[in-house]
Design a protein around this motif. Structure first.
Motif, PDB file in Angstrom:
ATOM      1  N   GLU A 167       0.828  -1.220   0.000  1.00 30.49           N
ATOM      2  CA  GLU A 167       0.000   0.000   0.000  1.00 30.49           C
ATOM      3  C   GLU A 167       0.856   1.261   0.000  1.00 30.49           C
ATOM      4  O   GLU A 167       0.546   2.235  -0.684  1.00 30.49           O
ATOM      5  CB  GLU A 167      -0.893   0.023   1.258  1.00 30.49           C
ATOM      6  CG  GLU A 167      -1.981  -1.025   1.267  1.00 30.49           C
ATOM      7  CD  GLU A 167      -3.183  -0.643   0.434  1.00 30.49           C
ATOM      8  OE1 GLU A 167      -3.179   0.462  -0.137  1.00 30.49           O
ATOM      9  OE2 GLU A 167      -4.123  -1.464   0.350  1.00 30.49           O
TER      10      GLU A 167
ATOM     11  N   GLU B  99       5.483   2.329  -4.212  1.00 33.18           N
ATOM     12  CA  GLU B  99       5.243   3.127  -5.411  1.00 33.18           C
ATOM     13  C   GLU B  99       4.974   2.214  -6.598  1.00 33.18           C
ATOM     14  O   GLU B  99       5.473   1.093  -6.643  1.00 33.18           O
ATOM     15  CB  GLU B  99       6.458   4.022  -5.701  1.00 33.18           C
ATOM     16  CG  GLU B  99       6.504   5.235  -4.797  1.00 33.18           C
ATOM     17  CD  GLU B  99       7.845   5.947  -4.835  1.00 33.18           C
ATOM     18  OE1 GLU B  99       8.618   5.720  -5.793  1.00 33.18           O
ATOM     19  OE2 GLU B  99       8.116   6.717  -3.901  1.00 33.18           O
ATOM     20  N   THR B 100       4.222   2.715  -7.534  1.00 38.37           N
ATOM     21  CA  THR B 100       3.881   1.974  -8.742  1.00 38.37           C
ATOM     22  C   THR B 100       5.127   1.351  -9.367  1.00 38.37           C
ATOM     23  O   THR B 100       6.162   2.002  -9.472  1.00 38.37           O
ATOM     24  CB  THR B 100       3.217   2.916  -9.766  1.00 38.37           C
ATOM     25  OG1 THR B 100       2.047   3.466  -9.173  1.00 38.37           O
ATOM     26  CG2 THR B 100       2.834   2.171 -11.034  1.00 38.37           C
TER      27      THR B 100
ATOM     28  N   THR C  10       6.548  -0.723 -12.819  1.00 41.16           N
ATOM     29  CA  THR C  10       6.233  -1.043 -14.202  1.00 41.16           C
ATOM     30  C   THR C  10       7.218  -2.094 -14.697  1.00 41.16           C
ATOM     31  O   THR C  10       8.402  -1.809 -14.868  1.00 41.16           O
ATOM     32  CB  THR C  10       6.324   0.220 -15.085  1.00 41.16           C
ATOM     33  OG1 THR C  10       5.590   1.274 -14.470  1.00 41.16           O
ATOM     34  CG2 THR C  10       5.767  -0.054 -16.470  1.00 41.16           C
TER      35      THR C  10
ATOM     36  N   VAL D   6       1.821  -2.890 -15.457  1.00 44.64           N
ATOM     37  CA  VAL D   6       1.876  -1.914 -14.370  1.00 44.64           C
ATOM     38  C   VAL D   6       1.267  -2.511 -13.105  1.00 44.64           C
ATOM     39  O   VAL D   6       0.196  -3.113 -13.149  1.00 44.64           O
ATOM     40  CB  VAL D   6       1.128  -0.625 -14.766  1.00 44.64           C
ATOM     41  CG1 VAL D   6       1.137   0.378 -13.608  1.00 44.64           C
ATOM     42  CG2 VAL D   6       1.758  -0.004 -16.014  1.00 44.64           C
ATOM     43  N   ILE D   7       1.986  -2.376 -11.984  1.00 47.58           N
ATOM     44  CA  ILE D   7       1.480  -2.844 -10.697  1.00 47.58           C
ATOM     45  C   ILE D   7       1.353  -1.622  -9.793  1.00 47.58           C
ATOM     46  O   ILE D   7       2.346  -0.978  -9.455  1.00 47.58           O
ATOM     47  CB  ILE D   7       2.407  -3.896 -10.044  1.00 47.58           C
ATOM     48  CG1 ILE D   7       2.692  -5.023 -11.045  1.00 47.58           C
ATOM     49  CG2 ILE D   7       1.777  -4.488  -8.784  1.00 47.58           C
ATOM     50  CD1 ILE D   7       4.084  -4.986 -11.637  1.00 47.58           C
ATOM     51  N   GLU D   8       0.114  -1.304  -9.412  1.00 49.86           N
ATOM     52  CA  GLU D   8      -0.144  -0.130  -8.572  1.00 49.86           C
ATOM     53  C   GLU D   8       0.035  -0.499  -7.099  1.00 49.86           C
ATOM     54  O   GLU D   8      -0.081  -1.675  -6.730  1.00 49.86           O
ATOM     55  CB  GLU D   8      -1.581   0.369  -8.794  1.00 49.86           C
ATOM     56  CG  GLU D   8      -1.911   0.747 -10.222  1.00 49.86           C
ATOM     57  CD  GLU D   8      -1.240   2.044 -10.673  1.00 49.86           C
ATOM     58  OE1 GLU D   8      -0.615   2.721  -9.825  1.00 49.86           O
ATOM     59  OE2 GLU D   8      -1.322   2.352 -11.873  1.00 49.86           O
ATOM     60  N   PRO D   9       0.292   0.497  -6.243  1.00 48.94           N
ATOM     61  CA  PRO D   9       0.409   0.222  -4.802  1.00 48.94           C
ATOM     62  C   PRO D   9      -0.833  -0.496  -4.269  1.00 48.94           C
ATOM     63  O   PRO D   9      -1.960  -0.144  -4.629  1.00 48.94           O
ATOM     64  CB  PRO D   9       0.536   1.628  -4.193  1.00 48.94           C
ATOM     65  CG  PRO D   9       1.127   2.455  -5.280  1.00 48.94           C
ATOM     66  CD  PRO D   9       0.562   1.911  -6.560  1.00 48.94           C
TER      67      PRO D   9
ATOM     68  N   GLU E 105      -1.650  -3.467  -4.964  1.00 48.84           N
ATOM     69  CA  GLU E 105      -2.165  -4.380  -5.974  1.00 48.84           C
ATOM     70  C   GLU E 105      -1.255  -5.597  -6.147  1.00 48.84           C
ATOM     71  O   GLU E 105      -0.052  -5.500  -5.965  1.00 48.84           O
ATOM     72  CB  GLU E 105      -2.245  -3.625  -7.309  1.00 48.84           C
ATOM     73  CG  GLU E 105      -3.116  -4.281  -8.353  1.00 48.84           C
ATOM     74  CD  GLU E 105      -3.132  -3.459  -9.648  1.00 48.84           C
ATOM     75  OE1 GLU E 105      -4.169  -2.858  -9.943  1.00 48.84           O
ATOM     76  OE2 GLU E 105      -2.108  -3.426 -10.343  1.00 48.84           O
TER      77      GLU E 105
END
Ligand SMILES: [Cu+2]
Length: 161
Positions: free
Chosen positions: A56, A59-60, A62, A95-98, A100
């Motif tokens: 959480e 940071e994103t 990629t 892309v992997i978001e916080p 996720e």
């Protein structure tokens, strides 16, 4: 007087690299359950699967590419049903978001395509896979070769043992 100076120079040159390599494991990124499915002898391509999570408060991330000694190249692929036919297409990035988790599994969706296998992927084998990210240092994981079903079950059961 010369030797200590030289040692000092070496230290200043080496340390930034070392601290960067250290940070990779501290950043809020987790790669879990890397596995690949076995290939018949002479098969030109293989596929690898894994989970990538970002905390959480991270940071994103990629994912922009990958490499392994087992194949000449690795491409990020997506497999979707298109008018009744499963079709693969190349992705530029995943892309992997916080907060996720991106899950790569056999049977559809995103996966890592090992193009031009340099050797057969046999059940029980392990091999290194380098994951390249836009924002951070590459992460190396050890991939286990497992049947598709065994892969999912072994991956899920991994935490229980
Ligand atoms: Cu593919």
């Amino acid at each position: 007087m010369r030797l200590p100076l030289m040692a000092l120079c070496l230290a200043t040159v080496l340390l930034p690299g070392l601290s960067l390599a250290h940070e990779v494991r501290q950043v809020h990124l987790r790669v879990a359950h890397p596995f690949a499915t076995p290939t018949p002898p002479g098969a030109p391509h293989g596929a690898a699967y894994l989970d990538i999570s970002i905390d959480e408060d991270g940071e994103t991330a990629t994912l922009v590419g990958a490499s392994t000694p087992m194949s000449q190249g690795v491409e990020l692929h997506d497999m979707r049903l298109d008018e009744g036919t499963m079709r693969m297409r190349k992705l530029d990035e995943i892309v992997i978001e916080p907060g996720e988790t991106v899950t790569l599994r056999p049977g559809g969706g995103p996966h890592l395509m090992l193009l031009g296998l340099t050797s057969t992927l046999s059940e029980g084998d392990t091999f290194p896979l380098m994951l390249e990210f836009a924002e951070r240092e590459a992460v190396e994981v050890e991939v286990r070769v497992q049947e598709a079903n065994a892969g999912i079950e072994a991956a899920d059961g991994h935490h229980d043992h």
